[in-house]
Scaffold this motif. Structure first.
Motif, short mmCIF file in Angstrom:
data_model
loop_
_atom_site.label_atom_id
_atom_site.label_comp_id
_atom_site.label_asym_id
_atom_site.label_seq_id
_atom_site.Cartn_x
_atom_site.Cartn_y
_atom_site.Cartn_z
N LEU A 18 5.99 39.17 -31.78
CA LEU A 18 6.03 39.34 -33.23
C LEU A 18 7.08 38.44 -33.87
O LEU A 18 6.87 37.88 -34.95
N ALA A 19 8.23 38.29 -33.18
CA ALA A 19 9.28 37.40 -33.70
C ALA A 19 8.76 35.97 -33.77
O ALA A 19 8.98 35.26 -34.77
N PHE A 20 8.06 35.53 -32.72
CA PHE A 20 7.46 34.19 -32.74
C PHE A 20 6.39 34.09 -33.84
O PHE A 20 6.26 33.06 -34.49
N ALA A 21 5.62 35.17 -34.03
CA ALA A 21 4.55 35.16 -35.04
C ALA A 21 5.11 35.04 -36.46
O ALA A 21 4.44 34.50 -37.35
N LEU A 22 6.33 35.52 -36.66
CA LEU A 22 6.93 35.46 -37.99
C LEU A 22 7.61 34.13 -38.29
O LEU A 22 7.84 33.79 -39.45
N LEU A 23 7.94 33.36 -37.25
CA LEU A 23 8.61 32.07 -37.47
C LEU A 23 7.81 31.11 -38.35
O LEU A 23 8.38 30.38 -39.16
N PRO A 24 6.45 31.05 -38.22
CA PRO A 24 5.70 30.12 -39.08
C PRO A 24 5.48 30.61 -40.51
O PRO A 24 4.80 29.93 -41.29
N LEU A 25 6.06 31.77 -40.87
CA LEU A 25 5.78 32.33 -42.20
C LEU A 25 6.20 31.39 -43.32
O LEU A 25 5.52 31.28 -44.34
N SER A 26 7.33 30.70 -43.13
CA SER A 26 7.77 29.76 -44.18
C SER A 26 6.77 28.63 -44.33
O SER A 26 6.50 28.16 -45.45
N GLY A 27 6.19 28.17 -43.21
CA GLY A 27 5.17 27.13 -43.28
C GLY A 27 3.92 27.61 -43.98
O GLY A 27 3.33 26.90 -44.80
N PHE A 28 3.50 28.83 -43.68
CA PHE A 28 2.34 29.41 -44.37
C PHE A 28 2.61 29.55 -45.86
O PHE A 28 1.72 29.29 -46.70
N ILE A 60 14.32 25.87 -52.49
CA ILE A 60 15.69 26.08 -52.94
C ILE A 60 16.14 27.51 -52.64
O ILE A 60 17.20 27.75 -52.06
N SER A 61 15.32 28.50 -53.05
CA SER A 61 15.69 29.90 -52.82
C SER A 61 15.68 30.23 -51.34
O SER A 61 16.53 30.99 -50.86
N SER A 85 11.82 43.04 -46.44
CA SER A 85 11.50 41.72 -46.99
C SER A 85 10.01 41.41 -46.86
O SER A 85 9.41 40.80 -47.76
N LEU A 86 9.39 41.82 -45.76
CA LEU A 86 7.95 41.60 -45.58
C LEU A 86 7.15 42.33 -46.66
O LEU A 86 6.18 41.78 -47.21
N VAL A 87 7.55 43.55 -46.98
CA VAL A 87 6.85 44.34 -48.01
C VAL A 87 7.01 43.68 -49.38
O VAL A 87 6.05 43.56 -50.15
N ILE A 88 8.22 43.24 -49.70
CA ILE A 88 8.47 42.58 -51.00
C ILE A 88 7.71 41.27 -51.09
O ILE A 88 7.14 40.93 -52.13
N PHE A 89 7.67 40.53 -49.98
CA PHE A 89 6.91 39.27 -49.94
C PHE A 89 5.44 39.52 -50.25
O PHE A 89 4.81 38.77 -51.01
N ALA A 90 4.85 40.57 -49.68
CA ALA A 90 3.45 40.90 -49.93
C ALA A 90 3.22 41.23 -51.41
O ALA A 90 2.24 40.78 -52.01
N GLY A 113 11.02 32.88 -51.49
CA GLY A 113 12.05 32.13 -50.77
C GLY A 113 13.12 33.03 -50.19
O GLY A 113 13.51 32.90 -49.02
N PHE A 114 13.62 33.98 -51.00
CA PHE A 114 14.68 34.87 -50.53
C PHE A 114 14.19 35.80 -49.43
O PHE A 114 14.91 36.05 -48.45
N THR A 115 12.99 36.34 -49.58
CA THR A 115 12.48 37.27 -48.56
C THR A 115 12.16 36.55 -47.24
O THR A 115 12.49 37.04 -46.16
N VAL A 116 11.52 35.38 -47.34
CA VAL A 116 11.21 34.62 -46.12
C VAL A 116 12.49 34.16 -45.44
O VAL A 116 12.60 34.19 -44.20
#
Length: 404
Positions: A18-28, A60-61, A85-90, A113-116
């Motif tokens: 799951l940690a690896f799965a979350l690393l690409p979130l900024s790219g997505f 920037i954020s 942060s995941l919930v706020i991002f959604a 930006g802040f949540t990711v």
């Protein structure tokens, strides 16, 4: 910390995945709607620069959040803050999908930006919390490779979502992805922080100053920023060149971004394969290749206006940029293992602040017009990289002589 559920030993394997799965979130969060940029500008009746600003505000954020969130995570734990942060991002993603107000989108992208930033720094620190030695070095070297799955998959998917459902569907997808990952995190992850740091602004500031004053660490971050700015310049201009200048579809723009995302991954794999080679020799060789590719691209752009030549040379340049990023990212994150959250946050934070300002400045000077402007942007960044690399080499050589 007492009320936070610690990671269970039997869940460590799933939690690591799951940690690896979350690393690409900024790219997505950046790449999935790249093919939709021209459509968003048209639908909301704003300029290309205004819609490109949604990328810059996120960066920037995302960067600023990482400058301070590492110390918060080192003091209050990784798990709960990343889950919230995941919930706020959604929620922010759903808001964007339901508005055509560019200023509300700006605000939600800052929230993104802040949540990711919180999520990514927490997951980087996760690995330093649990692993040491060669295993940690192995995982750190995988970061840029795993992260690059975002730029590979996201624009490819985004091109189809844009064509079939419209640009709003990109943000619905981000919301669903975040909710699914949050549910899995809730059931299978937990707190990994082993040594709680006192949240003292004086001590934290002292750690930051020590890190920044470590010249090799600071200049390494500059190299990271220059490398990723090359990718972001294409992300911000490529769809406009393909859809407006070359008169092709968002799906073609998505395919092109997919190919270039793969280039970043190739650079990461080469970096991992050569991880034990002499550092300055391999970095200098890589930079020479990068300069050569840029110069040939500039010459070719004078005579040919073609999707294939543009993507070919951009691919080669992005491979060299991915190689730089992989090597320096591994180096920077491994420098301060006792303050993993702060080191990871500072590395990512300054990198993305550099990327946000530099990429927006370059496209303001050389807007999304054609391959000639794109290749000229690459040249500016390559020259800057060469100057920084030369400075790093001279300082390293001087330190070696002083210690001899």
């Amino acid at each position: 910390m007492n009320n936070t559920i610690a990671l269970k030993q039997q869940n460590q394997g799933i939690s690591t995945l799951l940690a690896f799965a979350l690393l690409p979130l900024s790219g997505f969060a950046t790449d999935i709607y790249i093919p939709s940029l021209p459509s968003m500008a048209s639908t909301m009746q704003v300029s290309s620069l205004q819609v490109q600003l949604t990328l810059s505000l996120f960066l920037i954020s995302y960067g600023i959040s990482q400058l301070f969130i590492g110390s918060v995570l080192d003091s209050f734990g990784r798990y709960r803050l990343s889950l919230i942060s995941l919930v706020i991002f959604a929620a922010a993603s759903i808001t964007i999908a339901n508005t055509h107000n560019i200023y509300l989108i700006y605000l939600m992208r800052i929230v993104h930006g802040f949540t990711v930033g919180t999520i990514i720094v927490a997951k980087r620190a996760y690995f330093v919390d649990l692993f040491t030695g060669d295993k940690l070095k192995h995982y750190l070297s995988l970061f840029s490779i795993i992260w690059s799955t975002g730029p590979i998959v996201a624009p490819f998917l985004g091109g189809y979502l844009q064509t079939v459902f419209g640009w709003e569907s990109n943000f619905y997808f981000l919301a669903i992805l975040a909710i699914v990952l949050a549910i899995l995190e809730y059931f299978y992850s937990g707190e990994t922080l082993q040594h709680v740091s006192e949240f003292s602004l004086k001590k934290i500031t002292g750690v930051y100053i020590t890190m920044i004053k470590t010249v090799s660490f600071s200049l390494g971050i500059v190299m990271l920023g220059l490398a990723y700015t090359m990718v972001m310049i294409y992300n911000m201009t490529g769809p406009f060149i393909i859809e407006h200048h070359l008169h092709m579809t968002p799906i073609i723009a998505g395919y092109s971004s997919l190919v270039l995302g793969f280039a970043w991954m190739v650079g990461g794999f080469i970096g991992k394969a050569t991880i034990n080679k002499p550092f300055f020799r391999k970095m200098a060789t890589n930079l020479l290749f990068q300069i050569a590719f840029v110069l040939v691209m500039i010459l070719t752009a004078q005579f040919i206006s073609s999707l294939y030549t543009m993507v070919l040379f951009a691919f080669l340049i992005h491979v060299t940029a991915g190689y730089i990023f992989n090597n320096y990212f591994t180096f920077c994150l491994g420098q301060f293992p006792k303050n993993a959250g702060i080191a990871g946050g500072l590395t990512g934070g300054i990198t993305y602040v550099i990327v946000s300002f530099l990429s927006y400045s370059v496209i303001s000077f050389l807007p999304a017009k054609d391959e000639h402007h794109l290749s000229s942007s690459y040249l500016i960044l390559t020259v800057m990289s060469a100057l920084v690399m030369f400075t790093i080499y001279k300082m390293s050589k001087k330190n070696t002589e002083l210690n001899a």
